[in-house]
Design an enzyme around this catalytic site. Structure first.
Site, PDB file in Angstrom:
ATOM      1  N   ASN A  76      -0.579  -0.561 -14.108  1.00 43.54           N
ATOM      2  CA  ASN A  76      -1.291  -1.288 -13.058  1.00 43.54           C
ATOM      3  C   ASN A  76      -1.305  -2.797 -13.291  1.00 43.54           C
ATOM      4  O   ASN A  76      -1.641  -3.557 -12.385  1.00 43.54           O
ATOM      5  CB  ASN A  76      -2.718  -0.750 -12.885  1.00 43.54           C
ATOM      6  CG  ASN A  76      -2.718   0.583 -12.157  1.00 43.54           C
ATOM      7  OD1 ASN A  76      -1.688   1.030 -11.661  1.00 43.54           O
ATOM      8  ND2 ASN A  76      -3.876   1.229 -12.095  1.00 43.54           N
ATOM      9  N   CYS A  78       0.717   6.706  -3.909  1.00 42.26           N
ATOM     10  CA  CYS A  78       0.249   8.069  -4.125  1.00 42.26           C
ATOM     11  C   CYS A  78      -0.441   8.616  -2.880  1.00 42.26           C
ATOM     12  O   CYS A  78      -0.951   7.885  -2.048  1.00 42.26           O
ATOM     13  CB  CYS A  78      -0.715   8.089  -5.293  1.00 42.26           C
ATOM     14  SG  CYS A  78       0.130   8.189  -6.849  1.00 42.26           S
ATOM     15  N   ARG A 133      -5.634   4.720   2.556  1.00 38.42           N
ATOM     16  CA  ARG A 133      -5.883   3.625   1.603  1.00 38.42           C
ATOM     17  C   ARG A 133      -5.743   2.311   2.371  1.00 38.42           C
ATOM     18  O   ARG A 133      -4.685   1.703   2.392  1.00 38.42           O
ATOM     19  CB  ARG A 133      -4.917   3.718   0.422  1.00 38.42           C
ATOM     20  CG  ARG A 133      -5.193   4.945  -0.427  1.00 38.42           C
ATOM     21  CD  ARG A 133      -4.253   5.046  -1.594  1.00 38.42           C
ATOM     22  NE  ARG A 133      -4.577   4.129  -2.670  1.00 38.42           N
ATOM     23  CZ  ARG A 133      -3.932   4.107  -3.826  1.00 38.42           C
ATOM     24  NH1 ARG A 133      -2.946   4.940  -4.047  1.00 38.42           N
ATOM     25  NH2 ARG A 133      -4.277   3.244  -4.774  1.00 38.42           N
TER      26      ARG A 133
HETATM   27  C1  UD1 Z   1      -5.893   0.358  -7.870  1.00 37.06           C
HETATM   28  C2  UD1 Z   1      -5.009   1.085  -8.838  1.00 37.06           C
HETATM   29  C3  UD1 Z   1      -5.195   2.590  -8.724  1.00 37.06           C
HETATM   30  C4  UD1 Z   1      -6.674   2.928  -8.880  1.00 37.06           C
HETATM   31  C5  UD1 Z   1      -7.522   2.106  -7.924  1.00 37.06           C
HETATM   32  C6  UD1 Z   1      -9.010   2.293  -8.154  1.00 37.06           C
HETATM   33  C7  UD1 Z   1      -3.132  -0.383  -9.013  1.00 37.06           C
HETATM   34  C8  UD1 Z   1      -1.708  -0.628  -8.727  1.00 37.06           C
HETATM   35  N1  UD1 Z   1      -3.640   0.743  -8.543  1.00 37.06           N
HETATM   36  O1  UD1 Z   1      -5.501   0.755  -6.552  1.00 37.06           O
HETATM   37  O2  UD1 Z   1      -4.434   3.193  -9.758  1.00 37.06           O
HETATM   38  O3  UD1 Z   1      -6.846   4.298  -8.608  1.00 37.06           O
HETATM   39  O4  UD1 Z   1      -7.258   0.707  -8.113  1.00 37.06           O
HETATM   40  O5  UD1 Z   1      -9.365   1.954  -9.449  1.00 37.06           O
HETATM   41  O6  UD1 Z   1      -3.775  -1.150  -9.697  1.00 37.06           O
HETATM   42  N2  UD1 Z   1     -10.429  -0.180  -0.064  1.00 37.06           N
HETATM   43  C9  UD1 Z   1     -10.759  -0.498   1.222  1.00 37.06           C
HETATM   44  N3  UD1 Z   1     -10.125  -1.584   1.810  1.00 37.06           N
HETATM   45  C10 UD1 Z   1      -9.212  -2.334   1.152  1.00 37.06           C
HETATM   46  C11 UD1 Z   1      -8.900  -2.008  -0.176  1.00 37.06           C
HETATM   47  C12 UD1 Z   1      -9.529  -0.921  -0.767  1.00 37.06           C
HETATM   48  O7  UD1 Z   1     -11.576   0.147   1.859  1.00 37.06           O
HETATM   49  O8  UD1 Z   1      -8.685  -3.298   1.728  1.00 37.06           O
HETATM   50  C13 UD1 Z   1     -11.091   0.972  -0.723  1.00 37.06           C
HETATM   51  C14 UD1 Z   1     -10.098   2.059  -1.127  1.00 37.06           C
HETATM   52  O9  UD1 Z   1      -9.836   2.951  -0.059  1.00 37.06           O
HETATM   53  C15 UD1 Z   1     -10.828   2.703  -2.294  1.00 37.06           C
HETATM   54  C16 UD1 Z   1     -11.577   1.546  -2.925  1.00 37.06           C
HETATM   55  O10 UD1 Z   1     -11.637   0.515  -1.942  1.00 37.06           O
HETATM   56  O11 UD1 Z   1     -11.771   3.645  -1.834  1.00 37.06           O
HETATM   57  C17 UD1 Z   1     -10.922   0.982  -4.172  1.00 37.06           C
HETATM   58  O12 UD1 Z   1      -9.570   0.728  -3.916  1.00 37.06           O
HETATM   59  P1  UD1 Z   1      -8.762  -0.389  -4.705  1.00 37.06           P
HETATM   60  O13 UD1 Z   1      -9.522  -0.825  -5.893  1.00 37.06           O
HETATM   61  O14 UD1 Z   1      -8.322  -1.418  -3.742  1.00 37.06           O
HETATM   62  O15 UD1 Z   1      -7.487   0.433  -5.165  1.00 37.06           O
HETATM   63  P2  UD1 Z   1      -6.003  -0.081  -5.314  1.00 37.06           P
HETATM   64  O16 UD1 Z   1      -6.002  -1.522  -5.668  1.00 37.06           O
HETATM   65  O17 UD1 Z   1      -5.198   0.354  -4.158  1.00 37.06           O
END
Ligand code: UD1
Length: 440
Positions: A30, A123, A128
């Site tokens: 990550n 994934c 997301r």
């Molecule tokens: C990153 C990690 C992934 C991990 C996740 C949570 C990387 C490449 N991937 O994914 O392995 O499982 O953090 O620790 O680092 N959300 C929204 N709106 C947005 C963005 C996120 O609602 O614009 C929500 C998502 O649906 C989720 C939560 O916020 O429920 C956290 O997501 P986020 O921390 O953004 O995950 P990723 O960065 O995609």
């Protein structure tokens, strides 16, 4: 051009063997998926050390080369020369192969004031969204539009200007993307309610080594003073805490003395305290943890939270260990409720496991047996590998390309610990998988 090593392979594991010895954790997936896009912000070559050999890295190399970067990759050292990079539209086929390629949105916006990027894949964890990323880009003065019918986002800014941005939810991806976009914006950007993951500190460290002024990474308020130029640098990537947690679960489940090396305890405190609550015996050193032989572990309840809480990425890997333990336990994933793809497959292996509302419930100890199973995503795949190592008999895991996205040389590492595991690369593997899916 280096091609991504995606193929329809399968992993075959003869379970029930005790594992011993040492396993070394690789560089964090990550982190690297953010560090590679971040490197294009520099005007000179950036050298990244400790690169894991995972297919996500090859996919990103491919994208960087299409954009015009020169890449040199040997012995875990990756040099990215971004001098020829252009802000060309990034094909959505490429972007869809891994979700983290959305970091090109922030990096291209930060460097050129414009980005055209296919909507992200990755994934299969249910919806997301990227609304927080977009909110951040807009706050910095960018306009964001999507082409109807085409899965592209167009992001444009004449001048990026610093802003105060409150994140409605804690998001790793949005925090990093905004950092990348803001690093050269005029003035001081403040990200409030920022994610605090170690990978965010790693990205900030790289940016600062390139001449950026990012303060507070690792806390929930990050301040970014815009600079006009970023130079080349050399950076060593942090160890992968999720890979470490996966091997700790393996060691607790089937180990008779396994030492996990290159692990930072402070990145895994909530996870390790959960293992301790289960009764796992460990010796913790500065950069390694030895897990001793364990019997009669206790089931515990697990709830995932943003860092420093229990990581959602370790929810699936810890599930087989809980299945092996005594008593009743449940898992609640507050980050990704749909992260349950491992459950039906573990059931095929004889697990007493069910999903009720947003909870994964395990009522009693499960005697796992080998079966043919399919990985639905990266960490579900890791979960199946661990279950297969515990199970009596032979397990065949399909869709292993998910696992190879994030686990560096997993077959070699587990073989060295004494596992009976093989990666079988056959075309017929696809046909066999099709048969199983038909039979479901
Ligand atoms: C990153 C990690 C992934 C991990 C996740 C949570 C990387 C490449 N991937 O994914 O392995 O499982 O953090 O620790 O680092 N959300 C929204 N709106 C947005 C963005 C996120 O609602 O614009 C929500 C998502 O649906 C989720 C939560 O916020 O429920 C956290 O997501 P986020 O921390 O953004 O995950 P990723 O960065 O995609």
């Amino acid at each position: 051009m280096i091609e991504s090593e995606m193929s329809m392979n399968k992993i075959v594991i003869h379970g029930g063997r005790p594992l011993t010895g040492n396993v070394t954790v690789s560089g964090a997936k990550n982190s690297i998926v953010a560090l590679m896009p971040a490197s294009i912000l520099a005007d000179e070559p950036v050298v990244l050390e400790g690169i894991p050999e995972i297919s996500d890295v090859y996919s990103l190399i491919n994208i960087l080369q299409i954009m015009g970067a020169k890449i040199y990759f040997a012995k875990g050292v990756l040099t990215i020369d971004p001098r020829g990079v252009k802000s060309i539209p990034i094909p959505s086929g490429k972007i869809n192969s891994l979700r983290a390629s959305y970091y090109f949105m922030g990096a291209l916006l930060g460097k050129f004031g414009k980005a055209e990027v296919g909507l992200p894949g990755g994934c299969n964890l249910g919806p997301r969204p990227i609304d927080l990323h977009i909110k951040g880009f807009e706050a910095l003065g960018a306009s964001v539009s999507d082409d109807k019918g085409v899965m592209y986002l167009r992001i444009r800014a004449t001048n990026l200007v610093a802003s105060r941005i409150f994140m409605d939810m804690v998001s790793v991806g949005a925090t990093i993307n905004i950092m990348l976009a803001a690093v050269k914006a005029k003035g001081t950007t403040v990200i409030e309610n920022a994610a605090r993951e170690p990978e965010i500190i790693d990205v900030a460290t790289l940016l600062n080594n390139m001449g950026a002024k990012v303060y507070g990474a690792g806390t929930n308020e990050i301040r970014i003073e815009g600079v006009s130029k970023l130079h080349g640098t050399r950076h060593s990537i942090i160890p992968d805490r999720i890979e470490a947690g996966t091997y700790l679960a393996i060691a607790a489940a089937v180990g008779e003395g396994v030492t996990v090396e290159n692990v930072l305890y402070e990145h895994l405190e909530s996870y390790i305290s959960k293992l301790e609550e289960m009764g796992v015996q460990m010796t913790i050193r500065e950069d390694s943890i030895t897990v001793h032989s364990n019997q009669n572990l206790k089931k515990v309840n697990v709830k995932t939270y943003p860092y420093p809480g229990f990581a959602t990425d370790l929810q699936q890997p810890i599930t087989p260990l809980l299945l092996k333990s005594c008593g009743q336990g449940e898992l609640i994933d507050t980050i990704y409720e749909c992260r349950i793809g491992h459950v039906p497959e573990l059931k095929r292996m004889g697990a007493n496991i069910r999903v009720k509302d947003n909870r994964i419930i395990m009522d009693s100890t499960s005697e796992l047996v080998g079966a043919e199973v399919v990985a639905s995503d990266l960490r579900a795949g890791a979960s199946l590998v661990i279950a297969a190592l515990i199970a009596k008999g032979v397990t065949t895991i399909y869709n292993v390309e998910f696992i190879l996205r994030g686990y560096d040389r997993i077959i070699e590492k587990l073989t060295n610990l004494g596992a009976d595991i093989a990666l079988v690369d056959t075309e017929s593997s696809c046909k066999e998988k099709a048969k199983i899916e038909e039979g479901r």
